[in-house]
Scaffold this active site. Structure first.
Site, PDB file in Angstrom:
ATOM      1  N   ASN A 173       0.859  -1.189   0.000  1.00  0.00           N
ATOM      2  CA  ASN A 173       0.000   0.000   0.000  1.00  0.00           C
ATOM      3  C   ASN A 173       0.894   1.236   0.000  1.00  0.00           C
ATOM      4  O   ASN A 173       1.497   1.574   1.010  1.00  0.00           O
ATOM      5  CB  ASN A 173      -0.899  -0.032   1.251  1.00  0.00           C
TER       6      ASN A 173
ATOM      7  N   LYS B  91      -0.007   4.257  -0.346  1.00  0.00           N
ATOM      8  CA  LYS B  91      -0.688   5.410   0.258  1.00  0.00           C
ATOM      9  C   LYS B  91      -0.496   6.667  -0.616  1.00  0.00           C
ATOM     10  O   LYS B  91      -0.488   6.562  -1.840  1.00  0.00           O
ATOM     11  CB  LYS B  91      -0.200   5.599   1.696  1.00  0.00           C
TER      12      LYS B  91
ATOM     13  N   HIS C  33      -9.664   0.978   4.989  1.00  0.00           N
ATOM     14  CA  HIS C  33      -8.377   1.180   5.673  1.00  0.00           C
ATOM     15  C   HIS C  33      -8.609   2.119   6.863  1.00  0.00           C
ATOM     16  O   HIS C  33      -9.421   3.047   6.778  1.00  0.00           O
ATOM     17  CB  HIS C  33      -7.357   1.783   4.701  1.00  0.00           C
TER      18      HIS C  33
ATOM     19  N   GLU D 104      -6.987   4.514   7.938  1.00  0.00           N
ATOM     20  CA  GLU D 104      -6.769   5.935   7.630  1.00  0.00           C
ATOM     21  C   GLU D 104      -8.017   6.532   6.977  1.00  0.00           C
ATOM     22  O   GLU D 104      -8.335   7.704   7.167  1.00  0.00           O
ATOM     23  CB  GLU D 104      -5.510   6.095   6.754  1.00  0.00           C
TER      24      GLU D 104
ATOM     25  N   GLU E  73      -5.162  -4.821  10.616  1.00  0.00           N
ATOM     26  CA  GLU E  73      -4.125  -3.815  10.855  1.00  0.00           C
ATOM     27  C   GLU E  73      -4.442  -3.080  12.152  1.00  0.00           C
ATOM     28  O   GLU E  73      -5.280  -2.158  12.157  1.00  0.00           O
ATOM     29  CB  GLU E  73      -4.097  -2.810   9.703  1.00  0.00           C
TER      30      GLU E  73
ATOM     31  N   SER F  79       3.717  -2.014  10.373  1.00  0.00           N
ATOM     32  CA  SER F  79       5.172  -2.034  10.591  1.00  0.00           C
ATOM     33  C   SER F  79       5.833  -3.359  10.206  1.00  0.00           C
ATOM     34  O   SER F  79       6.792  -3.785  10.847  1.00  0.00           O
ATOM     35  CB  SER F  79       5.497  -1.664  12.047  1.00  0.00           C
TER      36      SER F  79
ATOM     37  N   GLY G 299       3.052  -0.961   4.302  1.00  0.00           N
ATOM     38  CA  GLY G 299       3.089   0.449   3.914  1.00  0.00           C
ATOM     39  C   GLY G 299       4.527   0.888   3.700  1.00  0.00           C
ATOM     40  O   GLY G 299       5.136   0.660   2.651  1.00  0.00           O
ATOM     41  N   GLY G 300       5.118   1.471   4.738  1.00  0.00           N
ATOM     42  CA  GLY G 300       6.452   2.091   4.647  1.00  0.00           C
ATOM     43  C   GLY G 300       7.517   1.232   3.981  1.00  0.00           C
ATOM     44  O   GLY G 300       8.247   1.707   3.105  1.00  0.00           O
TER      45      GLY G 300
HETATM   46  P1  13P Z   1       3.164   0.474   7.693  1.00  0.00           P
HETATM   47  O1  13P Z   1       3.706  -0.805   7.108  1.00  0.00           O
HETATM   48  O2  13P Z   1       3.866   1.698   7.234  1.00  0.00           O
HETATM   49  O3  13P Z   1       3.037   0.371   9.179  1.00  0.00           O
HETATM   50  O4  13P Z   1       1.662   0.632   7.130  1.00  0.00           O
HETATM   51  C1  13P Z   1       0.776  -0.413   7.238  1.00  0.00           C
HETATM   52  C2  13P Z   1      -0.445  -0.087   6.471  1.00  0.00           C
HETATM   53  O5  13P Z   1      -1.215   0.782   6.861  1.00  0.00           O
HETATM   54  C3  13P Z   1      -0.668  -0.791   5.213  1.00  0.00           C
HETATM   55  O6  13P Z   1      -1.960  -0.583   4.735  1.00  0.00           O
END
Ligand code: 13P
Length: 274
Positions: A32, A34, A118, A120, A190, A236, A257-258
């Site tokens: 993802n 983002k 999600h 967010e 998540e 993470s 994500g990151g």
């Molecule tokens: P991180 O891997 O940056 O913690 O993000 C997880 C996420 O929200 C994937 O949708």
């Protein structure tokens, strides 16, 4: 909870197989991105995947880039056995909804998947149980595969209501979803407090919630659906913790994500699962 005996984590194939019914759940790595990356940066990441890994064989890879980059990436990955999805969609079919993206437009741009609910989106854009459910229904009717995100906040975890929150999210999102629709749905657990924070749920804690989700799906649908569905963990995930996470019986993949934004870590995660 630790691995049960009937599960074999086959190092050579990386398939989670339940011996009792021999029903494999193919591991998924979902990236993802983002609201990150320029078009050129996305292109370079995709090029590095294709140059280093080619088409994945043992796992499913799904990319969730910016809407704007979807057509370019969809063209690059055509025929490579890699999925691509939107990070959101609007639940109405089409019409005067300025700034929104329709399910049919995602399909038209080459999407196979969509992320829905999600945290967010739930937090910053006030998506609620009803809108998440409407989005799931719209996505399925357009032929998209849905990755439904659920997870509790830190406050909810500290108040010991994780189970209630996650089950409510699942039950509400599954309103009017048929058994057949479940072939096109995966779940991503998540925990909100683990997203982008470097804090990761312990594999035992994550696995416990995955079991709760599977049990809830068994109750809502049936045992076969509960055993077939892929439930991913997100929050993470990095190359140095993926092995521990994936060792858990009920964790079938990761939503990253990151660590999916950088070539080295993305490739390392992919190599591990593939
Ligand atoms: P991180 O891997 O940056 O913690 O993000 C997880 C996420 O929200 C994937 O949708």
């Amino acid at each position: 909870m630790k691995k049960k005996l009937f599960l074999i984590w086959r190092e050579e194939k990386k398939l989670c197989v339940r011996e009792e019914d021999a029903m494999p759940r193919r591991p998924i790595l979902a990236a993802n991105w983002k609201m990150n990356l320029t078009s050129n940066q996305s292109k370079l990441l995709v090029d590095s995947i294709l140059n280093n890994l080619g088409a994945p064989v043992n796992c499913e890879i799904i990319l969730f880039p910016s809407f704007l980059h979807i057509p370019m990436i969809a063209e690059k990955i055509a025929g490579k056995n890699i999925g691509i999805g939107g990070q959101n969609l609007y639940f109405e079919e089409k019409g005067a909804y300025t700034g929104e993206i329709a399910a049919f437009q995602l399909v038209d741009s080459g999407c196979t998947h969509v992320l829905i609910g999600h945290s967010e989106r739930r937090h910053y854009f006030h998506e609620n149980y009803e809108t998440v459910n409407k989005k799931v229904l719209r996505a399925l009717s357009a032929g998209l595969k849905v990755m439904l995100c659920v997870g509790e906040s830190l406050e909810e975890r500290e108040n010991n209501v994780t189970e209630m929150v996650v089950v409510d999210q699942i039950e509400s999102a599954m309103q009017n979803i048929s058994h057949k629709d479940m072939n096109d749905i995966s779940i991503a657990y998540e925990p909100i407090w683990a997203i982008g924070t470097g804090r990761i749920a312990t594999p035992d804690d994550a696995a416990h919630v995955h079991q709760i989700i599977r049990k809830a799906l068994g109750r809502i649908f049936d045992k076969e659906i509960a055993s077939k569905i892929c439930i991913l963990y997100g929050g993470s995930v990095k190359p140095d913790n993926i092995k521990e996470v994936m060792a858990e019986e009920d964790i079938d993949g990761v939503l990253v994500g990151g660590a999916s934004l950088k070539t080295d870590s993305l490739l390392e995660l992919m190599r591990f699962l593939n």
